[in-house]
Design a protein around this motif. Structure first.
Motif, PDB file in Angstrom:
ATOM      1  N   VAL A  33       0.856  -1.179   0.000  1.00  0.00           N
ATOM      2  CA  VAL A  33       0.000   0.000   0.000  1.00  0.00           C
ATOM      3  C   VAL A  33       0.891   1.227   0.000  1.00  0.00           C
ATOM      4  CG1 VAL A  33      -1.808   1.258   1.245  1.00  0.00           C
ATOM      5  CG2 VAL A  33      -1.727  -1.231   1.358  1.00  0.00           C
ATOM      6  N   THR A  34       0.542   2.220  -0.831  1.00  0.00           N
ATOM      7  CA  THR A  34       1.301   3.458  -0.819  1.00  0.00           C
ATOM      8  C   THR A  34       0.976   4.241   0.445  1.00  0.00           C
ATOM      9  OG1 THR A  34      -0.420   4.668  -2.004  1.00  0.00           O
ATOM     10  CG2 THR A  34       1.341   3.708  -3.336  1.00  0.00           C
ATOM     11  N   CYS A  35       1.862   5.117   0.800  1.00  0.00           N
ATOM     12  CA  CYS A  35       1.603   6.022   1.916  1.00  0.00           C
ATOM     13  C   CYS A  35       1.225   7.358   1.295  1.00  0.00           C
ATOM     14  CB  CYS A  35       2.855   6.156   2.771  1.00  0.00           C
ATOM     15  SG  CYS A  35       2.580   7.098   4.247  1.00  0.00           S
ATOM     16  N   PRO A  36       0.097   7.895   1.533  1.00  0.00           N
ATOM     17  CA  PRO A  36      -0.835   7.683   2.633  1.00  0.00           C
ATOM     18  C   PRO A  36      -1.995   6.754   2.309  1.00  0.00           C
ATOM     19  CG  PRO A  36      -1.392   9.725   1.551  1.00  0.00           C
ATOM     20  CD  PRO A  36      -0.228   9.131   0.806  1.00  0.00           C
ATOM     21  N   GLY A  37      -1.853   5.844   1.395  1.00  0.00           N
ATOM     22  CA  GLY A  37      -2.913   4.884   1.136  1.00  0.00           C
ATOM     23  C   GLY A  37      -3.757   5.173  -0.084  1.00  0.00           C
ATOM     24  N   SER A  38      -3.145   5.696  -1.141  1.00  0.00           N
ATOM     25  CA  SER A  38      -3.917   6.009  -2.337  1.00  0.00           C
ATOM     26  C   SER A  38      -3.942   4.862  -3.344  1.00  0.00           C
ATOM     27  CB  SER A  38      -3.370   7.266  -3.009  1.00  0.00           C
ATOM     28  OG  SER A  38      -2.021   7.072  -3.366  1.00  0.00           O
ATOM     29  N   ARG A  39      -2.955   3.970  -3.259  1.00  0.00           N
ATOM     30  CA  ARG A  39      -2.910   2.803  -4.164  1.00  0.00           C
ATOM     31  C   ARG A  39      -2.598   1.539  -3.382  1.00  0.00           C
ATOM     32  NH1 ARG A  39      -1.135   4.038 -10.246  1.00  0.00           N
ATOM     33  NH2 ARG A  39      -2.680   5.669 -10.521  1.00  0.00           N
ATOM     34  N   PHE A  40      -3.083   0.430  -3.934  1.00  0.00           N
ATOM     35  CA  PHE A  40      -2.935  -0.887  -3.331  1.00  0.00           C
ATOM     36  C   PHE A  40      -2.503  -1.836  -4.437  1.00  0.00           C
ATOM     37  CE2 PHE A  40      -4.901  -5.040  -2.642  1.00  0.00           C
ATOM     38  CZ  PHE A  40      -4.548  -5.330  -1.335  1.00  0.00           C
ATOM     39  N   ALA A  41      -1.493  -2.661  -4.194  1.00  0.00           N
ATOM     40  CA  ALA A  41      -1.053  -3.648  -5.186  1.00  0.00           C
ATOM     41  C   ALA A  41      -1.060  -5.026  -4.544  1.00  0.00           C
ATOM     42  CB  ALA A  41       0.349  -3.316  -5.679  1.00  0.00           C
ATOM     43  N   ALA A  42      -1.412  -6.039  -5.327  1.00  0.00           N
ATOM     44  CA  ALA A  42      -1.426  -7.414  -4.837  1.00  0.00           C
ATOM     45  C   ALA A  42      -0.754  -8.311  -5.850  1.00  0.00           C
ATOM     46  CB  ALA A  42      -2.858  -7.878  -4.591  1.00  0.00           C
ATOM     47  N   GLY A  43       0.090  -9.217  -5.360  1.00  0.00           N
ATOM     48  CA  GLY A  43       0.775 -10.196  -6.210  1.00  0.00           C
ATOM     49  C   GLY A  43       0.214 -11.579  -5.950  1.00  0.00           C
ATOM     50  N   ASN A  47       1.285 -15.390 -11.184  1.00  0.00           N
ATOM     51  CA  ASN A  47       2.357 -14.631 -11.851  1.00  0.00           C
ATOM     52  C   ASN A  47       1.920 -13.241 -12.302  1.00  0.00           C
ATOM     53  OD1 ASN A  47       3.442 -17.165 -11.552  1.00  0.00           O
ATOM     54  ND2 ASN A  47       3.585 -17.602 -13.713  1.00  0.00           N
ATOM     55  N   SER A  48       0.972 -12.639 -11.603  1.00  0.00           N
ATOM     56  CA  SER A  48       0.524 -11.309 -12.010  1.00  0.00           C
ATOM     57  C   SER A  48       0.351 -10.390 -10.806  1.00  0.00           C
ATOM     58  CB  SER A  48      -0.777 -11.393 -12.806  1.00  0.00           C
ATOM     59  OG  SER A  48      -1.820 -11.870 -11.999  1.00  0.00           O
ATOM     60  N   ILE A  49       0.235  -9.109 -11.111  1.00  0.00           N
ATOM     61  CA  ILE A  49       0.051  -8.071 -10.103  1.00  0.00           C
ATOM     62  C   ILE A  49      -1.126  -7.204 -10.535  1.00  0.00           C
ATOM     63  CG2 ILE A  49       1.085  -6.029  -9.017  1.00  0.00           C
ATOM     64  CD1 ILE A  49       3.843  -7.261  -9.831  1.00  0.00           C
ATOM     65  N   MET A  50      -1.965  -6.854  -9.583  1.00  0.00           N
ATOM     66  CA  MET A  50      -3.036  -5.900  -9.853  1.00  0.00           C
ATOM     67  C   MET A  50      -2.821  -4.681  -8.974  1.00  0.00           C
ATOM     68  SD  MET A  50      -6.425  -8.224 -10.408  1.00  0.00           S
ATOM     69  CE  MET A  50      -7.363  -6.991 -11.289  1.00  0.00           C
ATOM     70  N   VAL A  51      -3.016  -3.503  -9.563  1.00  0.00           N
ATOM     71  CA  VAL A  51      -2.873  -2.243  -8.833  1.00  0.00           C
ATOM     72  C   VAL A  51      -4.231  -1.561  -8.822  1.00  0.00           C
ATOM     73  CG1 VAL A  51      -1.673  -0.030  -8.719  1.00  0.00           C
ATOM     74  CG2 VAL A  51      -0.469  -2.045  -9.604  1.00  0.00           C
ATOM     75  N   TRP A  52      -4.646  -1.119  -7.645  1.00  0.00           N
ATOM     76  CA  TRP A  52      -5.953  -0.507  -7.450  1.00  0.00           C
ATOM     77  C   TRP A  52      -5.790   0.892  -6.871  1.00  0.00           C
ATOM     78  CZ3 TRP A  52     -10.592  -3.382  -8.117  1.00  0.00           C
ATOM     79  CH2 TRP A  52     -10.396  -4.715  -8.461  1.00  0.00           C
ATOM     80  N   GLU A  53      -6.652   1.806  -7.300  1.00  0.00           N
ATOM     81  CA  GLU A  53      -6.772   3.120  -6.669  1.00  0.00           C
ATOM     82  C   GLU A  53      -7.745   2.965  -5.516  1.00  0.00           C
ATOM     83  OE1 GLU A  53      -8.203   5.986  -9.444  1.00  0.00           O
ATOM     84  OE2 GLU A  53      -6.196   6.494 -10.113  1.00  0.00           O
ATOM     85  N   LEU A  54      -7.327   3.334  -4.332  1.00  0.00           N
ATOM     86  CA  LEU A  54      -8.218   3.165  -3.186  1.00  0.00           C
ATOM     87  C   LEU A  54      -9.360   4.159  -3.150  1.00  0.00           C
ATOM     88  CD1 LEU A  54      -5.743   2.084  -0.409  1.00  0.00           C
ATOM     89  CD2 LEU A  54      -7.437   0.715  -1.603  1.00  0.00           C
ATOM     90  N   VAL A  60      -6.419  -0.137 -11.775  1.00  0.00           N
ATOM     91  CA  VAL A  60      -5.779   0.753 -12.742  1.00  0.00           C
ATOM     92  C   VAL A  60      -4.699   0.047 -13.542  1.00  0.00           C
ATOM     93  CG1 VAL A  60      -6.331   2.875 -11.515  1.00  0.00           C
ATOM     94  CG2 VAL A  60      -4.201   1.676 -10.989  1.00  0.00           C
ATOM     95  N   ALA A  61      -4.307  -1.161 -13.128  1.00  0.00           N
ATOM     96  CA  ALA A  61      -3.299  -1.919 -13.886  1.00  0.00           C
ATOM     97  C   ALA A  61      -3.375  -3.396 -13.517  1.00  0.00           C
ATOM     98  CB  ALA A  61      -1.907  -1.384 -13.597  1.00  0.00           C
ATOM     99  N   HIS A  62      -3.220  -4.240 -14.533  1.00  0.00           N
ATOM    100  CA  HIS A  62      -3.063  -5.680 -14.329  1.00  0.00           C
ATOM    101  C   HIS A  62      -1.756  -6.043 -15.023  1.00  0.00           C
ATOM    102  CE1 HIS A  62      -4.940  -9.966 -14.481  1.00  0.00           C
ATOM    103  NE2 HIS A  62      -3.796  -9.923 -13.846  1.00  0.00           N
ATOM    104  N   LEU A  63      -0.734  -6.274 -14.226  1.00  0.00           N
ATOM    105  CA  LEU A  63       0.612  -6.482 -14.743  1.00  0.00           C
ATOM    106  C   LEU A  63       0.933  -7.974 -14.832  1.00  0.00           C
ATOM    107  CD1 LEU A  63       2.248  -3.800 -12.437  1.00  0.00           C
ATOM    108  CD2 LEU A  63       1.373  -3.465 -14.756  1.00  0.00           C
TER     109      LEU A  63
END
Length: 85
Positions: A33-43, A47-54, A60-63
């Motif tokens: 999680v970014t500080c102060p909590g604007s984005r969240f990423a999960a692995g 074999n992939s990563i998803m990034v979410w805007e909180l 916002v991304a599926h890597l």
């Protein structure tokens, strides 16, 4: 009191986003999680990563491209970059 309201809203968005990520990804292994909590990423094991805007709770991304499971994630201190391993 105002700070606790903001923190509570961020925590609620984080929880809802985590639940949604678990539905989308196979076996979540790690998250960041970014500080102060604007984005969240999960692995995941998939074999992939998803990034979410909180604030919007939107993906916002599926890597893809990892050759193996994504076992670790970390955002840079400014939240602009995401490292994975």
């Amino acid at each position: 009191p105002e700070d606790s309201t903001i923190q509570s809203a961020v925590e609620t968005a984080l929880l809802r986003t985590y639940v949604e990520v678990c539905r989308e990804l196979d076996d979540v292994i790690c998250f960041a999680v970014t500080c102060p909590g604007s984005r969240f990423a999960a692995g995941s094991c998939g074999n992939s990563i998803m990034v979410w805007e909180l604030p919007t709770e939107r993906c916002v991304a599926h890597l893809t491209g990892h050759m193996r499971q994504v076992r670790s994630l970390a955002f840079s201190t400014d939240g602009a970059r995401l490292a994975s391993g």
